[in-house]
Enzyme design. Structure first.
Site, PDB file in Angstrom:
ATOM      1  N   TYR A 153      -7.903  -1.704  -9.633  1.00 10.17           N
ATOM      2  CA  TYR A 153      -6.913  -2.526  -8.925  1.00 10.17           C
ATOM      3  C   TYR A 153      -5.506  -1.957  -9.143  1.00 10.17           C
ATOM      4  CZ  TYR A 153      -4.252  -6.708  -7.560  1.00 10.17           C
ATOM      5  OH  TYR A 153      -3.371  -7.574  -6.953  1.00 10.17           O
ATOM      6  N   LYS A 157      -2.710  -0.477  -6.490  1.00 11.25           N
ATOM      7  CA  LYS A 157      -1.386  -1.089  -6.326  1.00 11.25           C
ATOM      8  C   LYS A 157      -0.250  -0.119  -6.652  1.00 11.25           C
ATOM      9  CE  LYS A 157      -2.723  -4.990  -4.683  1.00 11.25           C
ATOM     10  NZ  LYS A 157      -2.331  -5.404  -3.323  1.00 11.25           N
TER      11      LYS A 157
END
Ligand SMILES: NC(=O)c1ccc[n+]([C@@H]2O[C@H](COP(=O)([O-])OP(=O)(O)OC[C@H]3O[C@@H](n4cnc5c(N)ncnc54)[C@H](OP(=O)(O)O)[C@@H]3O)[C@@H](O)[C@H]2O)c1
Length: 263
Positions: A153, A157
């Site tokens: 993740y 990002k």
């Protein structure tokens, strides 16, 4: 910027931060909003909330190129214009890397990063015709400071953060403002399976500062206050010192991440 004249596309506008962004944009005068999401039922509810707004509901998955092309075609046919693209759709699956399924690794990258890049690419011909355009990308606090259990993740990002920066410089000759939002833990459906032991931001607050940032042409909207800014600085300047702080949090992060999955 007069939002009432703007044509807006927001991915994932049917829940959480995206839905709060729709609320805030309408509150600030927006009327023409295209929402892209996988679940039609969630988008239908928006229409019921704002009968006076002109919603374009686009059922589609940002990780599917055919859906991205269909979304942009639908906007081109309906409006022939696009001024504001909000790349908000995102998913998360937390775990130690070796315990994360291959499918969740691939999907997080495809939805959070590849889909965001492709949607931007295919929206650009319309955005470049706008006299006052904006691309707002939703990154995360984890896009600045990576944490254990969120390796994939965080990778997506930080990719969003760098993509924004490159696009801002690449599009410098166009009147297109490129900005990035870095929320910290926010109370949305995405966080329902996370065990967070402190108060989270509300999606309304994240939307309020994001739309303020859009209207004031801010480059980075960073949630989490001065502490967050100090942490970013320390993580950059003294990463080993910051590692020691994270090591002390390892067990509590493991508890928080244990069931955290929203795909
Ligand atoms: N909540 C937080 O604590 C937090 C913190 C930092 C950053 N963020 C970021 O902020 C953004 C919004 O998060 P959120 O918490 O509001 O998430 P959320 O509550 O789970 O809502 C996600 C939205 O994105 C849509 N979506 C998910 N996958 C999609 C796909 N493949 N194609 C199209 N639409 C898709 C969902 O609708 P469907 O399921 O119907 O497709 C939903 O409308 C995300 O990028 C997230 O990474 C959130």
């Amino acid at each position: 910027m007069d939002l009432s004249e703007k044509k807006i596309l927001i991915s994932g506008g049917s829940a959480g931060i995206g839905k709060a962004l729709v609320d805030e944009l309408i509150e600030k005068g927006a009327r023409d909003i295209a929402v892209m999401g996988r679940t039609k039922r969630k988008m239908d509810k928006l229409e019921e909330r704002y009968p006076s707004a002109n919603f374009l509901k686009i059922q589609g998955d940002v990780s599917q190129l055919v859906d991205i092309k269909n979304a942009i075609s639908a906007i081109d046919e309906e409006w022939g214009a696009l001024d504001i693209l909000v790349n908000n759709a995102g998913v998360v699956s937390a775990s130690l890397l070796e315990n994360l399924s291959d499918e969740d690794i691939i999907s997080q990258i495809n939805i959070n990063l590849t889909g965001l890049i492709l949607l931007t690419k295919h929206a650009l011909p319309l955005l470049k015709e706008s006299s006052e355009g904006t691309i707002m990308n939703l990154s995360s606090g984890l896009g600045y400071i990576a944490m254990p259990f969120y390796s994939v993740y965080a990778a997506t990002k930080s990719g969003v953060k760098h993509f924004s920066e490159a696009m801002r410089r690449e599009l410098a000759e166009y009147p297109i403002h490129v900005m990035t939002v870095f929320p910290t833990a926010t109370d949305t459906p995405m966080m329902e399976t996370a065990k967070v032991d402190r108060a989270m931001d509300s999606p309304e607050e994240v939307a309020r500062v994001s739309v303020k940032g859009l209207l004031e042409k801010e480059i980075n909207v960073i949630l989490g206050g001065q502490q967050r800014i100090d942490d970013i600085k320390e993580n950059f300047e003294e990463p080993l010192k910051f590692d020691q702080k994270v090591a002390k949090l390892f067990d509590s992060l493991q508890v928080r991440a244990k069931e955290h999955r929203s795909m």
